[in-house]
Design a protein around this motif. Structure first.
Motif, PDB file in Angstrom:
ATOM      1  N   GLU A  36      26.754 -74.807 -15.046  1.00 32.87           N
ATOM      2  CA  GLU A  36      27.411 -75.446 -13.910  1.00 32.87           C
ATOM      3  C   GLU A  36      26.434 -75.641 -12.752  1.00 32.87           C
ATOM      4  O   GLU A  36      26.411 -76.690 -12.101  1.00 32.87           O
ATOM      5  N   THR A  39      23.647 -78.383 -13.870  1.00 30.27           N
ATOM      6  CA  THR A  39      24.118 -79.753 -14.150  1.00 30.27           C
ATOM      7  C   THR A  39      25.152 -80.262 -13.162  1.00 30.27           C
ATOM      8  O   THR A  39      25.320 -81.475 -13.029  1.00 30.27           O
ATOM      9  N   ALA A  40      25.851 -79.335 -12.486  1.00 29.39           N
ATOM     10  CA  ALA A  40      26.953 -79.714 -11.583  1.00 29.39           C
ATOM     11  C   ALA A  40      27.952 -80.625 -12.294  1.00 29.39           C
ATOM     12  O   ALA A  40      28.504 -81.562 -11.705  1.00 29.39           O
ATOM     13  N   GLY A  41      28.173 -80.357 -13.588  1.00 31.08           N
ATOM     14  CA  GLY A  41      29.140 -81.144 -14.348  1.00 31.08           C
ATOM     15  C   GLY A  41      28.582 -82.405 -14.974  1.00 31.08           C
ATOM     16  O   GLY A  41      29.307 -83.141 -15.660  1.00 31.08           O
ATOM     17  N   ASP A  42      27.297 -82.686 -14.763  1.00 30.24           N
ATOM     18  CA  ASP A  42      26.663 -83.882 -15.314  1.00 30.24           C
ATOM     19  C   ASP A  42      26.421 -83.692 -16.817  1.00 30.24           C
ATOM     20  O   ASP A  42      25.660 -82.821 -17.224  1.00 30.24           O
ATOM     21  N   THR A  43      27.076 -84.490 -17.644  1.00 31.26           N
ATOM     22  CA  THR A  43      26.912 -84.375 -19.095  1.00 31.26           C
ATOM     23  C   THR A  43      25.782 -85.245 -19.632  1.00 31.26           C
ATOM     24  O   THR A  43      25.297 -85.020 -20.737  1.00 31.26           O
ATOM     25  N   MET A  44      25.341 -86.210 -18.853  1.00 30.44           N
ATOM     26  CA  MET A  44      24.310 -87.141 -19.310  1.00 30.44           C
ATOM     27  C   MET A  44      22.968 -86.436 -19.500  1.00 30.44           C
ATOM     28  O   MET A  44      22.188 -86.791 -20.393  1.00 30.44           O
ATOM     29  N   ASN A  45      22.709 -85.438 -18.673  1.00 24.65           N
ATOM     30  CA  ASN A  45      21.428 -84.727 -18.740  1.00 24.65           C
ATOM     31  C   ASN A  45      21.583 -83.314 -19.287  1.00 24.65           C
ATOM     32  O   ASN A  45      20.846 -82.401 -18.912  1.00 24.65           O
ATOM     33  N   PRO A  67      15.084 -86.581 -16.624  1.00 24.04           N
ATOM     34  CA  PRO A  67      16.535 -86.671 -16.406  1.00 24.04           C
ATOM     35  C   PRO A  67      16.900 -88.017 -15.779  1.00 24.04           C
ATOM     36  O   PRO A  67      16.104 -88.619 -15.044  1.00 24.04           O
ATOM     37  N   ALA A  70      19.012 -87.549 -11.846  1.00 26.81           N
ATOM     38  CA  ALA A  70      19.310 -86.138 -11.557  1.00 26.81           C
ATOM     39  C   ALA A  70      17.997 -85.386 -11.404  1.00 26.81           C
ATOM     40  O   ALA A  70      16.937 -85.867 -11.811  1.00 26.81           O
ATOM     41  N   ARG A  73      17.142 -81.711 -16.272  1.00 21.79           N
ATOM     42  CA  ARG A  73      17.821 -81.776 -17.561  1.00 21.79           C
ATOM     43  C   ARG A  73      17.987 -80.343 -18.055  1.00 21.79           C
ATOM     44  O   ARG A  73      17.062 -79.524 -17.951  1.00 21.79           O
TER      45      ARG A  73
END
Length: 325
Positions: A36, A39-45, A67, A70, A73
């Motif tokens: 968390e 990535t703060a919820g970022d699924t792309m990286n 990344p 962002a 990664r």
């Protein structure tokens, strides 16, 4: 754990982390917190791999990829087997020296060889966190904190009683706390009666009670406890293993007490929670050393009887409890 907490709080991440140890709850908790935070919820990286046989080249290629919009990664790998020298460990340990600043690797492992190249590489390039069983004081503070957040109070004596029933598994403690909080809705103080009403007695506690019944020659009570465990779908051979382990611990404690060792020293040497060591010390008083040795040998005979086909697993435990070998 202090380093992990500070890195998460400051968002100042190392390039590689290793989470390992016996306490599954802590490993999963820090894995999720790192995920968390990075990535703060970022699924792309975010990339996740699990199990042995991971493609090292694929992971290295992903890790070298910048990344997308962002800062970092995150590549999460669980139970890779590389920390026990599995296939790919050489390549991955060499790669750890070249991780880009924009990539964070997190390993979550069940088995780790601290002498291996992977472990040493993580220690050099990042941070290895051993998340082991917590002692009773740490568990008590943690559990009391959860209760306090939910407007509940508990005395030190009641907390000790609670932990004696739940054991030291944090996931189980968390589950039992949820039950207690719900059960005492509208009341502030947790009592021993509340704990007795809703908290499940762990299998190891039933084994302890079974040994106590054997010591007091209460064969019927010991058999009833055995039947309870069978009703809970506990395999007879696991019950036999736990009985054997208990008698082995009794033997070790008996010898250490005989040398004049105190509870804290015994707990440390046998890697037991202090309250567990205290319970075993009390129970050991009910047996002579010769009696404990006798039961240790009976456990060996019972296991041998099952392995050779002379006894069924269920009958082997029944004969052990009744001491009819």
């Amino acid at each position: 754990m202090q380093t992990l907490n500070q890195d998460i709080r400051d968002h100042s991440f190392k390039r590689v982390y290793l989470l390992y140890g016996e306490e599954v709850f802590l490993k999963m908790s820090y894995k999720n917190r790192l995920k968390e935070a990075v990535t703060a919820g970022d699924t792309m990286n975010f990339n996740h791999y699990e199990g042995k046989g991971m493609d090292v080249n694929e992971i290295i290629s992903i890790s070298d990829t910048m990344p997308f919009f962002a800062e970092r990664r995150l590549v999460l790998m669980e139970d890779s087997g590389w920390f026990k020298g599995g296939s790919g460990a050489e390549e991955m340990s060499a790669y750890l020296e070249h991780i880009p600043e924009t990539t964070c690797l997190v390993f979550v492992e069940t088995e780790v060889d601290k002498r291996g190249k992977m472990f040493k590489a993580v220690k050099k390039q990042g941070y290895a966190a051993e998340l082991g069983r917590q002692d009773s004081a740490q568990l008590g503070r943690w559990a009391a904190g959860i209760l306090a957040k939910n407007g509940k109070k508990i005395t030190g004596r009641t907390m000790e009683f609670f932990l004696s029933r739940t054991g030291d598994d944090m996931e189980n403690i968390s589950s039992e706390l949820e039950k207690l909080i719900s059960y005492t809705l509208g009341r502030e103080v947790i009592t021993e009666e509340d704990i007795e009403a809703v908290c499940t007695v762990q299998v190891t506690n039933k084994i302890f009670d079974m040994i106590a019944a054997i010591a007091n020659r209460q064969t019927r009570k010991a058999m009833d406890l055995y039947e309870d465990l069978l009703t809970l779908k506990e395999p007879p051979m696991r019950i036999l293993f736990l009985i054997a382990r208990q008698f082995n611990q009794l033997l070790q404690v008996k010898e250490l007490v005989g040398r004049g060792e105190e509870k804290s020293a015994i707990a440390s040497k046998l890697k037991l929670q202090p309250f567990v060591a205290g319970k075993i010390m009390l129970q050991a008083k009910a047996f002579s050393k010769e009696q404990i040795l006798s039961y240790v040998n009976l456990c060996v005979d019972a296991e041998e009887g099952v392995k050779t086909g002379r006894l069924t697993d269920r009958l082997a435990v029944e004969l052990l409890i009744a001491k009819k070998y």
